[in-house]
Design an enzyme around this catalytic site. Structure first.
Site, PDB file in Angstrom:
ATOM      1  N   LYS A   4       0.849  -1.190   0.000  1.00 58.41           N
ATOM      2  CA  LYS A   4       0.000   0.000   0.000  1.00 58.41           C
ATOM      3  C   LYS A   4       0.888   1.245   0.000  1.00 58.41           C
ATOM      4  O   LYS A   4       1.728   1.428   0.885  1.00 58.41           O
ATOM      5  CB  LYS A   4      -0.822  -0.008   1.281  1.00 58.41           C
ATOM      6  CG  LYS A   4      -2.300   0.139   1.059  1.00 58.41           C
ATOM      7  CD  LYS A   4      -3.009  -0.046   2.371  1.00 58.41           C
ATOM      8  CE  LYS A   4      -4.393   0.475   2.317  1.00 58.41           C
ATOM      9  NZ  LYS A   4      -5.040   0.374   3.628  1.00 58.41           N
TER      10      LYS A   4
HETATM   11  C1  E4P Z   1      -8.565   1.005   3.626  1.00 56.84           C
HETATM   12  O1  E4P Z   1      -7.646   0.505   3.035  1.00 56.84           O
HETATM   13  C2  E4P Z   1      -8.428   1.773   4.882  1.00 56.84           C
HETATM   14  O2  E4P Z   1      -7.664   0.970   5.736  1.00 56.84           O
HETATM   15  C3  E4P Z   1      -9.749   2.020   5.586  1.00 56.84           C
HETATM   16  O3  E4P Z   1     -10.833   1.621   4.800  1.00 56.84           O
HETATM   17  C4  E4P Z   1      -9.905   3.347   6.244  1.00 56.84           C
HETATM   18  O4  E4P Z   1     -11.179   3.417   6.843  1.00 56.84           O
HETATM   19  P1  E4P Z   1     -11.615   4.567   7.873  1.00 56.84           P
HETATM   20  O5  E4P Z   1     -11.753   5.839   7.119  1.00 56.84           O
HETATM   21  O6  E4P Z   1     -12.952   4.131   8.426  1.00 56.84           O
HETATM   22  O7  E4P Z   1     -10.540   4.632   8.906  1.00 56.84           O
END
Ligand code: E4P
Length: 266
Positions: free
Chosen positions: A93
């Site tokens: 990522k």
């Molecule tokens: C995705 O890859 C992220 O880890 C995640 O969906 C972030 O979600 P949030 O905005 O609820 O923290």
């Protein structure tokens, strides 16, 4: 649409995979911190390896921590070398713009994605808030782009000074007053625009930051390739009051002979 679990909690992951409907995992530094807070001192390397084994043939996104091109590529290589041999399912990522808004290195994410993609390291371009960021990440060769739809809804609501709770639903077509940010009306609209723009790319649109089942359904309706959701949302997907009521009533109506016939077959 594929369904990923957005979690680094091994118990949740194990339980969700036991249902047989999970297609992958996304983690981020905050989710890893949550797991460490919950389980106390864990050997992080072994812990991640266990998660990769549970996921088996399905992709697991692991995020880099640095915020410049060189360090992000280095960390991506370290993560990929250390963990991909475990189950051949690691995705790295990379934040699309790691500049924190004040450094002049806005394109370091895109450059890192390009470098990694050339080396056939699959990348999930994260923290996507505009269709243009998604296009850049796809052009650089990202395997996935992750629009953060819940956080986009937070952003729109805050911009127009609306009071809200994180889990509150925000309409996919936007507020009736036409609230928008540069032509994007909601988090789901952001996903929909990216889906349309990336139609001719191999990149998959991974809808992230989903807080409720309705948003999840809307991601499927606008044809996102993947949705990643917290365990709580996965559990909510299967529940309906009338299903429970139906179960209670059918159970009351069981005819003895019918039940005995089935018991004999066991
Ligand atoms: C995705 O890859 C992220 O880890 C995640 O969906 C972030 O979600 P949030 O905005 O609820 O923290």
């Amino acid at each position: 649409m594929k369904l990923f679990i957005d979690s680094a909690d091994i118990e949740e992951i194990k339980e969700a995979y036991s249902y047989g409907i999970i297609d992958g995992i996304t983690t981020n530094p905050s989710l890893i911190k949550k797991a460490v807070d919950k389980y106390g001192k864990i050997k992080i390397k072994d812990y991640i390896k266990k998660i990769l084994k549970i996921a088996k043939n399905t992709p697991v996104s692991l995020e880099v921590l640095s915020a410049n091109y060189k360090a992000m590529v280095q960390e991506a290589n370290t993560l990929y070398k250390a963990f991909n041999p475990v189950a051949k399912n690691v995705v790295i990522k990379i934040p699309v713009d790691p500049s924190f808004g004040h450094n002049d290195n806005h394109f370091d994410g895109v450059k890192a994605i390009r470098t990694l993609a050339r080396k056939k390291v699959p990348v999930n371009a994260t923290l996507i808030f505009t269709p243009e960021q998604a296009l850049l990440a796809a052009k650089a060769g990202a395997r996935y782009v992750s629009p953060f739809l819940g956080r986009f809804d937070d952003f729109i609501r805050a911009m127009y000074k609306m009071k809200f709770k994180k889990e509150d639903y925000f309409p996919m077509h936007g507020h009736k007053a036409g609230w928008n940010y540069n032509g994007v009306y909601s988090g789901v609209d952001l996903v929909a625009q990216i889906v349309q723009i990336l139609e001719n790319y191999d990149t998959e649109v991974l809808a992230a930051s989903i807080r409720n089942v309705r948003q999840l359904r809307e991601c499927a309706l606008v044809k996102a390739d993947v949705a990643t959701v917290p365990f709580k949302v996965i559990k909510e997907m299967v529940v309906h009051k009338k299903t429970e009521e139906g179960m209670i009533n059918f159970t009351k109506d069981i005819v003895v002979e019918y039940a005995e016939m089935l018991r004999r077959k066991r």
